[in-house]
Design a protein around this motif. Structure first.
Motif, PDB file in Angstrom:
ATOM      1  N   LEU A  91       0.822  -1.211   0.000  1.00  0.00           N
ATOM      2  CA  LEU A  91       0.000   0.000   0.000  1.00  0.00           C
ATOM      3  C   LEU A  91       0.853   1.257   0.000  1.00  0.00           C
ATOM      4  O   LEU A  91       0.669   2.156  -0.839  1.00  0.00           O
ATOM      5  N   THR A  92       1.790   1.328   0.931  1.00  0.00           N
ATOM      6  CA  THR A  92       2.630   2.531   1.018  1.00  0.00           C
ATOM      7  C   THR A  92       3.558   2.650  -0.178  1.00  0.00           C
ATOM      8  O   THR A  92       3.883   3.758  -0.609  1.00  0.00           O
ATOM      9  N   GLY A  93       3.984   1.504  -0.730  1.00  0.00           N
ATOM     10  CA  GLY A  93       4.836   1.546  -1.912  1.00  0.00           C
ATOM     11  C   GLY A  93       4.120   2.150  -3.109  1.00  0.00           C
ATOM     12  O   GLY A  93       4.668   3.001  -3.814  1.00  0.00           O
ATOM     13  N   ILE A  94       2.891   1.732  -3.334  1.00  0.00           N
ATOM     14  CA  ILE A  94       2.102   2.274  -4.448  1.00  0.00           C
ATOM     15  C   ILE A  94       1.846   3.761  -4.265  1.00  0.00           C
ATOM     16  O   ILE A  94       2.014   4.572  -5.199  1.00  0.00           O
ATOM     17  N   LEU A  95       1.470   4.146  -3.043  1.00  0.00           N
ATOM     18  CA  LEU A  95       1.222   5.566  -2.772  1.00  0.00           C
ATOM     19  C   LEU A  95       2.499   6.386  -2.925  1.00  0.00           C
ATOM     20  O   LEU A  95       2.476   7.499  -3.462  1.00  0.00           O
ATOM     21  N   SER A  96       3.617   5.844  -2.479  1.00  0.00           N
ATOM     22  CA  SER A  96       4.896   6.561  -2.591  1.00  0.00           C
ATOM     23  C   SER A  96       5.289   6.749  -4.050  1.00  0.00           C
ATOM     24  O   SER A  96       5.786   7.815  -4.441  1.00  0.00           O
ATOM     25  N   ILE A  97       5.072   5.711  -4.871  1.00  0.00           N
ATOM     26  CA  ILE A  97       5.409   5.819  -6.297  1.00  0.00           C
ATOM     27  C   ILE A  97       4.558   6.883  -6.969  1.00  0.00           C
ATOM     28  O   ILE A  97       5.051   7.685  -7.786  1.00  0.00           O
ATOM     29  N   LEU A  98       3.281   6.939  -6.628  1.00  0.00           N
ATOM     30  CA  LEU A  98       2.410   7.983  -7.170  1.00  0.00           C
ATOM     31  C   LEU A  98       2.901   9.372  -6.765  1.00  0.00           C
ATOM     32  O   LEU A  98       2.946  10.298  -7.586  1.00  0.00           O
ATOM     33  N   LEU A  99       3.296   9.516  -5.504  1.00  0.00           N
ATOM     34  CA  LEU A  99       3.808  10.805  -5.031  1.00  0.00           C
ATOM     35  C   LEU A  99       5.100  11.182  -5.748  1.00  0.00           C
ATOM     36  O   LEU A  99       5.342  12.361  -6.031  1.00  0.00           O
ATOM     37  N   ILE A 100       5.919  10.186  -6.060  1.00  0.00           N
ATOM     38  CA  ILE A 100       7.177  10.453  -6.768  1.00  0.00           C
ATOM     39  C   ILE A 100       6.902  11.062  -8.138  1.00  0.00           C
ATOM     40  O   ILE A 100       7.533  12.052  -8.538  1.00  0.00           O
ATOM     41  N   PHE A 101       5.950  10.496  -8.869  1.00  0.00           N
ATOM     42  CA  PHE A 101       5.650  11.001 -10.214  1.00  0.00           C
ATOM     43  C   PHE A 101       4.936  12.354 -10.153  1.00  0.00           C
ATOM     44  O   PHE A 101       5.242  13.260 -10.931  1.00  0.00           O
ATOM     45  N   ILE A 102       4.002  12.497  -9.226  1.00  0.00           N
ATOM     46  CA  ILE A 102       3.297  13.785  -9.093  1.00  0.00           C
ATOM     47  C   ILE A 102       4.268  14.888  -8.684  1.00  0.00           C
ATOM     48  O   ILE A 102       4.259  15.990  -9.239  1.00  0.00           O
ATOM     49  N   GLY A 103       5.122  14.573  -7.715  1.00  0.00           N
ATOM     50  CA  GLY A 103       6.072  15.576  -7.236  1.00  0.00           C
ATOM     51  C   GLY A 103       7.130  15.946  -8.245  1.00  0.00           C
ATOM     52  O   GLY A 103       7.611  17.080  -8.262  1.00  0.00           O
ATOM     53  N   ARG A 104       7.482  15.002  -9.125  1.00  0.00           N
ATOM     54  CA  ARG A 104       8.559  15.268 -10.091  1.00  0.00           C
ATOM     55  C   ARG A 104       8.054  15.949 -11.361  1.00  0.00           C
ATOM     56  O   ARG A 104       8.677  16.891 -11.854  1.00  0.00           O
ATOM     57  N   PHE A 105       6.910  15.508 -11.885  1.00  0.00           N
ATOM     58  CA  PHE A 105       6.485  15.967 -13.203  1.00  0.00           C
ATOM     59  C   PHE A 105       5.324  16.963 -13.176  1.00  0.00           C
ATOM     60  O   PHE A 105       5.135  17.705 -14.133  1.00  0.00           O
ATOM     61  N   ILE A 106       4.553  16.983 -12.119  1.00  0.00           N
ATOM     62  CA  ILE A 106       3.397  17.879 -12.080  1.00  0.00           C
ATOM     63  C   ILE A 106       3.695  19.138 -11.260  1.00  0.00           C
ATOM     64  O   ILE A 106       3.467  20.261 -11.714  1.00  0.00           O
ATOM     65  N   PHE A 107       4.233  18.945 -10.053  1.00  0.00           N
ATOM     66  CA  PHE A 107       4.468  20.103  -9.181  1.00  0.00           C
ATOM     67  C   PHE A 107       5.940  20.464  -9.033  1.00  0.00           C
ATOM     68  O   PHE A 107       6.264  21.466  -8.409  1.00  0.00           O
ATOM     69  N   ASN A 108       6.848  19.623  -9.573  1.00  0.00           N
ATOM     70  CA  ASN A 108       8.289  19.886  -9.489  1.00  0.00           C
ATOM     71  C   ASN A 108       8.710  20.162  -8.044  1.00  0.00           C
ATOM     72  O   ASN A 108       9.234  21.225  -7.710  1.00  0.00           O
TER      73      ASN A 108
END
Length: 503
Positions: free
Chosen positions: A338-355
């Protein structure tokens, strides 16, 4: 190690590890700590003194000072696992209360997710950058996404299988990363300007502010391991000498001088030959731009192995902590997924959407400011109780029970909470990270970041005063309290020897 052991998913969660399963040693703890820190993340921290304007000599002194102090603070945190057979968040219930230990769980959870994200970003960037220089692979968002996703999924899979795989990764990571760093020194040594003076010479206004700030950043690296040492040391037999465990923690942190100094020396080279990269806060691209052609692939290997080591130790700890917060809903494996999936989503959102890459770096510093007083309370409590703990009573929350010697006031030890809350808040107020985050009081002390110094002093003094004015129940020290008369106002704290499973 037999194949059947490696192919089996670890079933142990935050419950007490049976003595027969404790097959690790202080050497294994050394490998896990060193492997988790022998990465690009530590290299980037090592580059910061140069980025701040210090000379090479001043940068060396700042790093040595920070790592030395941080290692001394960190060392006792490796003792809780062998004594209690569980992770440090659960062990913190002895000082914060059965319910209060949730503070440690959330601190370690936030730290783990943050450093997981940083390891994926730094390793993915370095791998794609190295492939770009070696084979012309485009440094595009698509290729970065593929690198992040592949890397994160491998980390998640290793974390699901558990401790045996972490230990295996660390064994390879220690040797491979060390060899690559040594090759790196060979590659860059001819270019190092040992007389590099920087822009902040001793005696100039603001020098000590920058020097102390660089020392505190180096100090934050060992302190960031405080919440996680129990994840690994719980597999060490309880009879292992405490001195060996603490020595392995300190030596592992001293070994990180290798990646720290690699970052420092190469940053000095970049500052001399291509300062634009440091001006843009892009150390990794500067490193790739100036590296010899033969060193590109070793850098990719370093990014892969080092990132795996850091990412797996962080995500593994995340699964443990989430399962400890919701023991009836999630076991270690489901919590890790669960936390792994959520963390991966946060990684992509933080890197490509909000920088948010710089914001996450700042967040990591703020978490450490909050974690440091928690560590100080744990260490002081350990010393005051002379290492006595009741491992079974620490499991009360996980078993859905009430009572035990750590129940205190409805599961909260207000002494530890009162010492931690204001210390963490005041520490954040004094944070001064130029260009990123400056607390309300961060401009004091001539701009010197005194957050960790203040939060350490404040938490230690408040906790010691509270223990003196309001002594804890004798039972937590391993003393018999059955014959001691109790006042009604003390009833909740002094009648905790009975564990009640009723709700």
């Amino acid at each position: 190690m037999e194949f059947s052991q490696m192919s089996a998913i670890e079933t142990n969660g935050i419950d007490i590890i049976p003595e027969k399963d404790r097959t690790s040693s202080p050497r294994d703890l050394f490998r896990l700590i060193y492997g988790g820190a022998n990465t690009f993340a530590t290299v980037v921290l090592g580059s910061l003194p140069i980025l701040f304007g210090l000379s090479l000599q001043a940068g060396i002194c700042a790093i040595v000072l920070g790592v030395l102090i941080g290692s001394i603070i960190l060392a006792p945190m490796g003792l809780f696992g062998p004594i209690n057979g569980t992770n440090n968040a659960v062990s913190s219930g002895a000082h914060f209360g059965i319910h209060g230990r949730i503070v440690g769980s959330f601190l370690s959870l936030l730290t783990a997710i943050t450093f997981f994200a940083l390891s994926v970003w730094s390793s993915g960037d370095a791998i794609v950058g190295g492939l770009n220089r070696s084979f012309g692979v485009a440094n595009s968002n698509f290729n970065l996404s593929v690198a992040y996703a592949a890397f994160a999924l491998v980390v998640l899979l290793i974390s699901i299988y558990g401790y045996k795989w972490l230990l295996l990764v660390s064994k390879f990571a220690v040797w491979i990363a060390t060899i690559v760093f040594i090759l790196g020194f060979v590659a860059f040594f001819p270019e190092v300007n040992f007389g590099y003076q920087g822009t902040m010479a001793m005696g100039q206004p603001g020098f000590w502010a920058v020097f102390i700030g660089a020392s505190l950043i180096a100090m934050s690296n060992p302190i960031s391991f405080g919440a996680f040492l129990g994840d690994w040391s719980r597999y060490i037999p309880a009879k292992t000498p405490k001195s060996r465990i603490m020595l392995s923690v300190v030596l592992a942190q001293f070994s990180t001088f290798l990646p720290f100094f690699f970052g420092l020396f190469t940053a000095a080279i970049i500052a001399t030959n291509a300062p634009v990269y440091l001006q843009e806060n892009n150390y990794i691209n500067g490193l790739l731009a100036l590296a010899p052609n033969w060193y590109y692939l070793p850098l990719c290997l370093l990014a892969l192995i080092g990132g795996l080591s850091t990412g797996t130790t962080a995500l593994y700890g995340t699964g443990l902590d989430i399962s400890s917060i919701f023991p009836k809903l999630l076991n270690r494996v489901s919590a890790t997924i669960l936390t792994g999936i959520l963390s991966i989503l946060l990684i992509f959102i933080g890197r490509f959407i909000f920088n948010l890459t710089m914001a996450v770096t700042t967040f990591a510093c703020l978490i450490i400011v909050c974690t440091t007083p928690w560590i100080m309370i744990m260490v002081i409590g350990f010393i005051k109780r002379k290492g006595f703990y009741n491992a079974q009573d620490l499991q009360v929350f996980n078993r859905g029970e009430h009572g035990g010697i750590y129940w205190f006031n409805n599961g909260w030890n207000w002494r530890g909470m009162i010492a931690w809350i204001p210390s963490a808040i005041v520490g954040i107020l004094f944070v001064n990270i130029p260009g990123q985050f400056v607390g309300v009081l961060g401009h004091l002390f001539d701009g010197i970041d005194m957050s960790l110094v203040i939060t350490i002093a404040l938490s230690a003094s408040i906790y010691l005063i509270l223990l003196k004015l309001f002594p804890e129940p004798r039972a937590v020290y391993g003393l018999d309290t059955q014959a001691k008369p109790m006042e009604q106002t003390q009833h909740d704290e002094w009648t905790t020897s009975r564990i009640d499973s009723s709700k």
